[in-house]
Design a protein around this motif. Structure first.
Motif: not given
Length: 280
Positions: A215-221, A251, A256-258, A262
């Motif tokens: 989810r973090i990699q694809t930004e589908t939070y 992170q 990336v910012s989380i 999460e």
């Protein structure tokens, strides 16, 4: 009708296809006596697959210089069985990556060299369908190659299958698997517990960590959970603080910012672990 672009050897040809552009054709004697630009009947090929990427075409050509044609044929059949099992075309890079990997793995096995895989269990938990396919089809490979492929190697085959199914970079998948393993060790150290690898909550935790990374990699939070966050901070401070420690590590590794949500869901998974063992 197709036209010959490159002759890789007597049995393997790269051809121009009217629908797929460049394809790799495989068939006994298919390339014998052929020249670039000549027409070639596609129905004479026993198998064909698409290699659109020029780098992968070159890698496949390099592969044929040291991998014998019988092994190439076995691997193409193996990949075909995978596609039948998953009812989808696998990404073309598996023809290069998995063939190369298993060729050298088989060589090491015949030389009596062991293969260690410290992330085998985490791989099995993270990708159960791919692992089941790798385990089942490895039995077929054992017969074809007359060797005994060890369990550790099944884990590596699993990663290649997952990479081809999702078109994710294999190095990235390996990095994520190692990251999850590292996070588990941090959890055990922080909570002063030893988590049973057979525990259902361990299974859920590993899968949650993998899904969180994806989810973090694809930004589908996941949706924001401010109200639940406040409750968890009060009710489960140890697990909540640990979840943020893990988030900060992710992170740093993933650059990336989380979002806070999460940490909320991760706290719930941590709390499911055997609370009688927690040093709260």
């Amino acid at each position: 009708m197709l036209s010959v672009k490159k002759i890789l050897n007597n049995n393997v040809v790269i051809a121009e296809h009217p629908d797929y552009q460049e394809v790799v054709l495989i068939g006994k004697g298919l390339g014998f006596g052929k020249e670039p630009g000549q027409e070639i009947a596609g129905d004479k090929a026993e198998k064909f697959f698409v290699l659109k990427n020029e780098d992968e075409q070159q890698q496949y050509m390099n592969l044929l210089e040291y991998v014998d044609e019988e092994f190439i044929g076995i691997m193409n059949e193996f990949i075909e069985k995978l596609e039948t099992r998953f009812k989808t075309k696998l990404h073309e890079h598996i023809h290069v990556g998995l063939t190369d990997h298993l060729y050298f793995a088989a060589k090491r096995i015949r030389q009596g060299q062991g293969i260690k895989n410290p992330f085998l269990h985490e791989t099995e938990l993270a990708y159960p369908k791919e692992y089941a396919a790798a385990m089942e089809l490895t039995e077929w490979l054992n017969e074809k190659l007359d060797i005994r492929i060890p369990d550790g190697e099944i884990g590596f085959i699993t990663l290649h299958i997952h990479s081809a199914l999702t078109n994710r970079n294999l190095a990235e998948i390996n990095h994520h698997t190692q990251l999850v393993s590292e996070l588990i060790l941090i959890i055990e150290d922080y909570l002063k517990i030893k988590i049973s690898r057979r525990d259902m909550n361990y299974l859920r935790l590993v899968r949650h960590l993998h899904h969180a990374i994806e989810r973090i990699q694809t930004e589908t939070y996941v949706e924001n959970q401010d109200s639940l966050k406040k409750v968890l901070q009060v009710e489960y401070p140890v697990c909540y603080n640990l979840s943020w420690k893990l988030i900060k590590i992710m992170q740093q590794r993933l650059q990336v910012s989380i979002p806070d949500a999460e940490a909320v869901y991760l706290t719930l998974h941590l709390q499911r672990l055997d609370t009688t063992q927690l040093n709260t």
